[in-house]
Design a protein around this motif. Structure first.
Motif, mmCIF file in Angstrom:
data_model
loop_
_atom_site.group_PDB
_atom_site.id
_atom_site.type_symbol
_atom_site.label_atom_id
_atom_site.label_comp_id
_atom_site.label_asym_id
_atom_site.label_seq_id
_atom_site.Cartn_x
_atom_site.Cartn_y
_atom_site.Cartn_z
ATOM 1 N N ALA A 58 -6.552 -5.045 -4.422
ATOM 2 C CA ALA A 58 -7.006 -4.126 -5.800
ATOM 3 C C ALA A 58 -5.206 -3.637 -4.799
ATOM 4 N N VAL A 59 -3.743 -3.490 -5.492
ATOM 5 C CA VAL A 59 -2.487 -2.371 -5.477
ATOM 6 C C VAL A 59 -3.132 -1.572 -6.308
ATOM 7 N N LEU A 60 -1.861 -0.856 -5.740
ATOM 8 C CA LEU A 60 -1.609 0.943 -6.694
ATOM 9 C C LEU A 60 -0.053 0.622 -7.601
ATOM 10 N N ALA A 61 -0.367 0.848 -8.550
ATOM 11 C CA ALA A 61 0.829 1.362 -8.848
ATOM 12 C C ALA A 61 0.630 2.372 -9.738
ATOM 13 N N GLU A 62 2.393 3.126 -9.766
ATOM 14 C CA GLU A 62 2.344 4.567 -10.089
ATOM 15 C C GLU A 62 3.766 3.602 -11.137
#
Length: 185
Positions: free
Chosen positions: A111-115
């Motif tokens: 997964a990735v973190l999208a701010e």
């Protein structure tokens, strides 16, 4: 604010140990929820952060306060982990440990973190559209969103995934238009 390198050298092994325990107990997601909850609690309460960081507050008082505040909201193994951090005088690094754990969890889940920064609160439909678009761009299986508000954007959104920034804001569009016009002047 603590220096990044020193903080990483202290926080990373604790986060990795927590991840190892979570994997062994098949509790990676539960611990992730607990870590997020602890982060929110620490971000909302400067008093709690100062209390935990204070060298004059004894360890028993810190443990008691944490147990009273958290009650049954976190897994018992997380409570034990917090007690260990207090005993080893590492509770001051709890925020960094939780952040690192969430990074490890995202890696595990691909997964990735999208701010995401916007002018107004995003609807669930808009959040889902952003998640889908980020999945397409990054190839990630899951996307965690962290949202914040910034009225200076005027409209649209600003999305940051790792070091990549997607400026879809009205402010960004105006800035790009201004740069294009300046090249003709």
């Amino acid at each position: 604010m603590r220096e990044g390198g020193i903080t990483s050298r202290i926080a990373d092994p604790y986060a990795e140990a927590l991840m190892s325990l979570a994997k062994d107990q098949n509790l990676t997601d539960q611990f992730g929820e607990d870590a997020s909850g602890l982060l929110n609690l620490l971000q909302e309460s400067e008093d709690l952060r100062q209390f935990l960081a204070s060298p004059v507050v004894n360890t028993d008082a810190k443990k008691t306060a944490l147990h009273q505040i958290l009650g049954d909201q976190v897994h018992p193994l997380i409570k034990n982990f917090l007690d260990l951090l207090v005993d080893h005088r590492r509770i001051i690094f709890l925020e960094d440990i939780c952040r690192k754990y969430l990074v490890l969890l995202r890696e595990l889940k691909q997964a990735v973190l999208a701010e995401v920064t916007s002018v107004v609160e995003l609807t669930d439909k808009q959040k889902q559209a952003i998640r889908e678009r980020v999945k397409q761009v990054t190839g990630a299986h899951e996307v965690d969103l962290e949202t914040r508000l910034d009225p200076s954007l005027l409209g649209g959104v600003l999305i940051q995934v790792g070091s990549q920034v997607y400026d879809l804001s009205l402010r960004g569009q105006l800035r790009r238009l201004s740069l294009q016009l300046n090249t003709f002047a």
